[in-house]
Design a protein around this motif. Structure first.
Motif, PDB file in Angstrom:
ATOM      1  N   GLU A 129      56.680   5.340  15.022  1.00 44.53           N
ATOM      2  CA  GLU A 129      56.761   4.004  15.607  1.00 44.53           C
ATOM      3  C   GLU A 129      55.478   3.731  16.384  1.00 44.53           C
ATOM      4  O   GLU A 129      54.996   4.584  17.130  1.00 44.53           O
ATOM      5  CB  GLU A 129      57.957   3.879  16.548  1.00 44.53           C
ATOM      6  CG  GLU A 129      58.035   2.526  17.254  1.00 44.53           C
ATOM      7  CD  GLU A 129      59.201   2.411  18.214  1.00 44.53           C
ATOM      8  OE1 GLU A 129      59.404   1.326  18.788  1.00 44.53           O
ATOM      9  OE2 GLU A 129      59.923   3.420  18.395  1.00 44.53           O
ATOM     10  N   SER A 172      57.135  -3.604  17.857  1.00 45.99           N
ATOM     11  CA  SER A 172      57.057  -2.308  17.183  1.00 45.99           C
ATOM     12  C   SER A 172      56.804  -2.474  15.687  1.00 45.99           C
ATOM     13  O   SER A 172      57.326  -3.392  15.053  1.00 45.99           O
ATOM     14  CB  SER A 172      58.364  -1.524  17.378  1.00 45.99           C
ATOM     15  OG  SER A 172      58.495  -1.047  18.684  1.00 45.99           O
ATOM     16  N   PHE A 174      57.078   0.125  12.274  1.00 43.76           N
ATOM     17  CA  PHE A 174      57.610   1.423  11.867  1.00 43.76           C
ATOM     18  C   PHE A 174      56.995   1.856  10.540  1.00 43.76           C
ATOM     19  O   PHE A 174      56.594   1.033   9.722  1.00 43.76           O
ATOM     20  CB  PHE A 174      59.133   1.357  11.741  1.00 43.76           C
ATOM     21  CG  PHE A 174      59.830   1.181  13.058  1.00 43.76           C
ATOM     22  CD1 PHE A 174      60.213   2.274  13.817  1.00 43.76           C
ATOM     23  CD2 PHE A 174      60.077  -0.100  13.560  1.00 43.76           C
ATOM     24  CE1 PHE A 174      60.836   2.107  15.034  1.00 43.76           C
ATOM     25  CE2 PHE A 174      60.706  -0.270  14.778  1.00 43.76           C
ATOM     26  CZ  PHE A 174      61.083   0.836  15.528  1.00 43.76           C
TER      27      PHE A 174
END
Length: 247
Positions: A129, A172, A174
């Motif tokens: 992440e 974020s 990923f």
């Protein structure tokens, strides 16, 4: 200036029932966070857990709390509604609230945001992440670089069913390709609320120095500020009024 009084609340279920979680947080997530935040001499820290009387959130504790940090996951339904209402009232009256990770589905988060879905995508694959700082001048981002990189975390992905944040500090990315609004600021009544996504129980996220820095910054941001005293209800005029004649 008086110290900030912080209460760190945790379900404290996974750590007692799952050996993998206990290996990462042997004294519980709440005590891990408390240990790191305790390095800040301006903070007075206590902890509370679900299975304590009144979930550790008595009237006395709440009245003596400036900022409440909340971690929950599998037992949201066990939190008493009357305790949720008391926490909500304290936030509206000025107490700061920091909701972590799966606390997005907690009763208190839903009560303050007015949503009962909290729907999102998720995947527990231990992928990388990268939390991008998109508001570098925000107090919660103080002392960070352009991003925080976590080698292993649970994925949360959009669409995240929440009201649009007043301020968005982190997004974020990923490894699997999804993105997520991971640092959301709200104001509710006199209080401030910060939702911070990282923190799955099987990963050492709360041992990461930048994550602790965010939590420390968020505590200072969410702490009650002294301001003008607001009054409500019927009031007398500030200036003389020339009253109209009755019709």
């Amino acid at each position: 200036m008086a110290n900030i009084k912080v209460t760190i609340w945790n379900e404290y279920r996974h750590e007692r029932n799952n050996e993998k979680v206990a290996a990462v947080y042997p004294s519980g997530i709440h005590n891990a966070i408390a240990g790191y935040l305790g390095a800040d001499q301006t903070l007075e820290i206590r902890t509370a857990t679900l299975d304590e009387p009144e979930h550790g959130l008595t009237d006395e504790v709440l009245a003596d709390t400036d900022v409440l940090i909340w971690w929950g996951h599998v037992a949201h339904h066990e939190v008493r509604d009357d305790i949720v209402q008391k926490v909500r009232n304290r936030v509206l009256d000025g107490m700061g609230l920091i909701v972590l990770h799966s606390g997005h589905a907690s009763k208190i988060f839903e009560a303050l945001l007015g949503t009962h879905t909290g729907q999102l995508k998720w995947r527990e694959a231990g992928e990388k992440e990268r939390l991008w700082v998109i508001e570098p001048n925000h107090p919660i981002a103080a002392g960070l670089g352009e991003y925080i990189e976590l080698p292993h975390e649970e994925m949360y992905g959009e669409r995240f069913e929440i009201p649009a944040p007043d301020e968005l500090v982190f997004i974020s990315w990923f490894e699997g390709g999804e993105v997520f609004r991971s640092g959301c600021c709200y104001r509710r009544g006199k209080g401030k609320l910060f939702y911070f996504r990282p923190g799955h129980e099987t990963f050492p996220t709360y041992h990461h120095p930048d994550i602790i820095k965010v939590l420390n910054n968020a505590v200072h941001w969410a702490a009650p500020a002294q301001g003008v005293t607001v009054t409500y209800g019927n009031v007398q005029p500030l200036e003389p009024l020339k009253m109209a004649e009755p019709v």
